[in-house]
Design an enzyme around this catalytic site. Structure first.
Site, PDB file in Angstrom:
ATOM      1  N   TRP A   1      21.582 -38.376 -14.458  1.00 20.81           N
ATOM      2  CA  TRP A   1      20.549 -37.401 -14.116  1.00 20.81           C
ATOM      3  C   TRP A   1      19.250 -37.856 -14.736  1.00 20.81           C
ATOM      4  O   TRP A   1      19.242 -38.272 -15.904  1.00 20.81           O
ATOM      5  CB  TRP A   1      20.914 -36.014 -14.630  1.00 20.81           C
ATOM      6  CG  TRP A   1      22.107 -35.422 -13.955  1.00 20.81           C
ATOM      7  CD1 TRP A   1      23.373 -35.397 -14.417  1.00 20.81           C
ATOM      8  CD2 TRP A   1      22.132 -34.747 -12.680  1.00 20.81           C
ATOM      9  NE1 TRP A   1      24.204 -34.755 -13.528  1.00 20.81           N
ATOM     10  CE2 TRP A   1      23.460 -34.348 -12.456  1.00 20.81           C
ATOM     11  CE3 TRP A   1      21.163 -34.462 -11.736  1.00 20.81           C
ATOM     12  CZ2 TRP A   1      23.835 -33.675 -11.293  1.00 20.81           C
ATOM     13  CZ3 TRP A   1      21.542 -33.784 -10.596  1.00 20.81           C
ATOM     14  CH2 TRP A   1      22.856 -33.390 -10.386  1.00 20.81           C
TER      15      TRP A   1
ATOM     16  N   SER B   1       7.906 -40.373   5.220  1.00 23.93           N
ATOM     17  CA  SER B   1       7.620 -39.964   6.600  1.00 23.93           C
ATOM     18  C   SER B   1       6.858 -38.648   6.625  1.00 23.93           C
ATOM     19  O   SER B   1       5.900 -38.484   7.397  1.00 23.93           O
ATOM     20  CB  SER B   1       8.921 -39.830   7.393  1.00 23.93           C
ATOM     21  OG  SER B   1       9.546 -41.085   7.555  1.00 23.93           O
TER      22      SER B   1
ATOM     23  N   ASP C   1      24.406 -39.441  -2.502  1.00 26.75           N
ATOM     24  CA  ASP C   1      24.530 -38.472  -3.594  1.00 26.75           C
ATOM     25  C   ASP C   1      25.555 -37.377  -3.350  1.00 26.75           C
ATOM     26  O   ASP C   1      25.907 -36.659  -4.287  1.00 26.75           O
ATOM     27  CB  ASP C   1      23.170 -37.807  -3.859  1.00 26.75           C
ATOM     28  CG  ASP C   1      22.114 -38.788  -4.320  1.00 26.75           C
ATOM     29  OD1 ASP C   1      22.492 -39.886  -4.788  1.00 26.75           O
ATOM     30  OD2 ASP C   1      20.913 -38.475  -4.205  1.00 26.75           O
TER      31      ASP C   1
ATOM     32  N   GLU D   1       0.822  -1.208   0.000  1.00 27.73           N
ATOM     33  CA  GLU D   1       0.000   0.000   0.000  1.00 27.73           C
ATOM     34  C   GLU D   1       0.859   1.262   0.000  1.00 27.73           C
ATOM     35  O   GLU D   1       0.549   2.243  -0.692  1.00 27.73           O
ATOM     36  CB  GLU D   1      -0.910   0.022   1.235  1.00 27.73           C
ATOM     37  CG  GLU D   1      -1.796  -1.200   1.398  1.00 27.73           C
ATOM     38  CD  GLU D   1      -1.174  -2.239   2.301  1.00 27.73           C
ATOM     39  OE1 GLU D   1      -1.873  -2.723   3.206  1.00 27.73           O
ATOM     40  OE2 GLU D   1       0.026  -2.565   2.101  1.00 27.73           O
TER      41      GLU D   1
END
Length: 381
Positions: free
Chosen positions: A174, A319, A204, A56
């Site tokens: 990939w 999970s 990884d 505003e």
């Protein structure tokens, strides 16, 4: 520019508001438009940075004297309290605005309609709920943090056409193509934390940093944040000297959440490497082992983090899903086939007993990124 209706003006304000994604949190994304009584655009603004002027105020400053007797469209109720900035209601009243159109009320307990009451009490015409569903959806992460004190959880994974995130040998690089990878880094640049598990760190050796080589790589505005990396590791042994997370420690902070039984020597080793350590009781299984994910999210919420991104293995992902703690998904589907009963799917855990009767996502969108398809949507509650 002239708007034909209140809805048109509010839609424009919503588009402006979305520009703040990744820069304004823990504040909400807000857009504002000032028009003449017959819909002619006078000025516009959006909340651009946490601690900076609200939407505003940007619009009112741009309008100057032209704000007198104007109509203000704002996606969220103007604030009425002193925080990092003065109350927006005071600025609206001082500018001489005659009518205020609001997308939705502010869910924060310290506002919750008081700003609208103040404007009405001063004699302004106030209308609430224009494009209300979209305005409420826009601030859903802010509302989650305000009312439940936990972040909005984004889950991201890349999978093959047959739903595998790794082959039977564990090979996963990939799956998606260059365009998808660029999008992931753009998405990371909007997050305040990236969460993974010990298994992913070991398998990884990720960095979990934002790597955008050009401004054009991002589908969002220029990167505004360096997200905290968070590892759930019961025994505190996954992060070892020389790993990608430590090599990039000067670029982004790292928090390792360990279980109650983690040896203090491991905690001290991590602290000596410059890592933040949080000891968490309980456990949820999965990739996080004995680390209670609800407590981890509570800690991130205590730190004021609004958006966190899950980049983890199927155990920890499962999970989070089993606990009902995923709010939004970003799924990359590559035109590749892997096959094999032992190949991993993206979501482990206990799972549902029955196939849902309808789609579990809402606000679903599909787009093509190179050869891949990207599906995005929010979990239906």
């Amino acid at each position: 520019m002239r708007f034909a209706s209140d809805e048109d003006a509010m839609q424009y304000a919503l588009r402006l508001a979305r520009r703040g994604f990744g820069a304004v949190e823990p504040n909400p994304q807000v857009g504002a438009v000032l028009t003449t009584a017959d819909g002619q655009l006078i000025a516009e603004g959006w909340h651009q940075a946490c601690g900076g002027p609200h939407a505003e105020v940007h619009a009112l400053r741009a309008a100057g004297e032209r704000a007198r007797d104007a109509v203000l469209y704002v996606t969220l109720e103007p604030c009425c309290h002193h925080g990092r900035t003065p109350p927006c209601t005071e600025a609206v009243l001082a500018a001489g605005v005659r009518r205020v159109v609001v997308g939705c009320a502010d869910p924060a307990p310290h506002v919750a309609g008081r700003g609208l009451q103040q404007l009405r009490a001063a004699g302004l015409a106030v209308e609430e709920g224009v494009c209300g569903a979209e305005a409420t959806s826009l601030i859903a992460p802010f509302e989650r943090l305000q009312l439940q004190q936990r972040p909005w959880v984004h889950a991201k994974w890349a999978m093959t056409l047959d739903g595998r995130v790794a082959s039977r040998t564990g090979h996963s690089r990939w799956i998606s193509g260059p365009a998808s990878l660029r999008y992931v880094h753009a998405l990371r640049s909007r997050m305040e934390a990236i969460v993974t598990g010990a298994g992913t760190v070991r398998a990884d050796d990720p960095q979990l940093t934002v790597r955008l080589t050009e401004a054009g790589d991002s589908e969002f505005p220029a990167a505004a944040r360096v997200p905290l990396r968070v590892v759930l590791d019961t025994h505190g042994t996954a992060v070892q000297a020389g790993c990608g997370l430590l090599r990039t420690l000067p670029l982004a902070p790292l928090l390792v959440c360990v279980g109650a039984g983690c040896a203090e020597a491991e905690c001290e080793r991590l602290r000596g490497l410059g890592v933040q350590v949080l000891r968490v009781d309980g456990g949820d299984g999965g990739d996080g082992g004995g680390v209670a994910i609800g407590q981890v999210l509570a800690e991130l919420g205590r730190r004021g983090l609004t958006h966190v991104l899950l980049e983890c293995g199927p155990g920890l992902m499962g999970s989070f899903f089993d606990a009902g703690l995923v709010d939004e998904v970003h799924v990359f589907v590559a035109p590749k086939l892997v096959g094999g009963g032992a190949a991993l799917g993206p979501v482990g855990g206990l799972g549902l007993e029955l196939i849902p009767g309808r789609g579990v996502l809402e606000d679903v969108s599909w787009r093509q990124l190179g050869d891949d398809l990207l599906l995005e949507g929010r979990i239906r509650r």
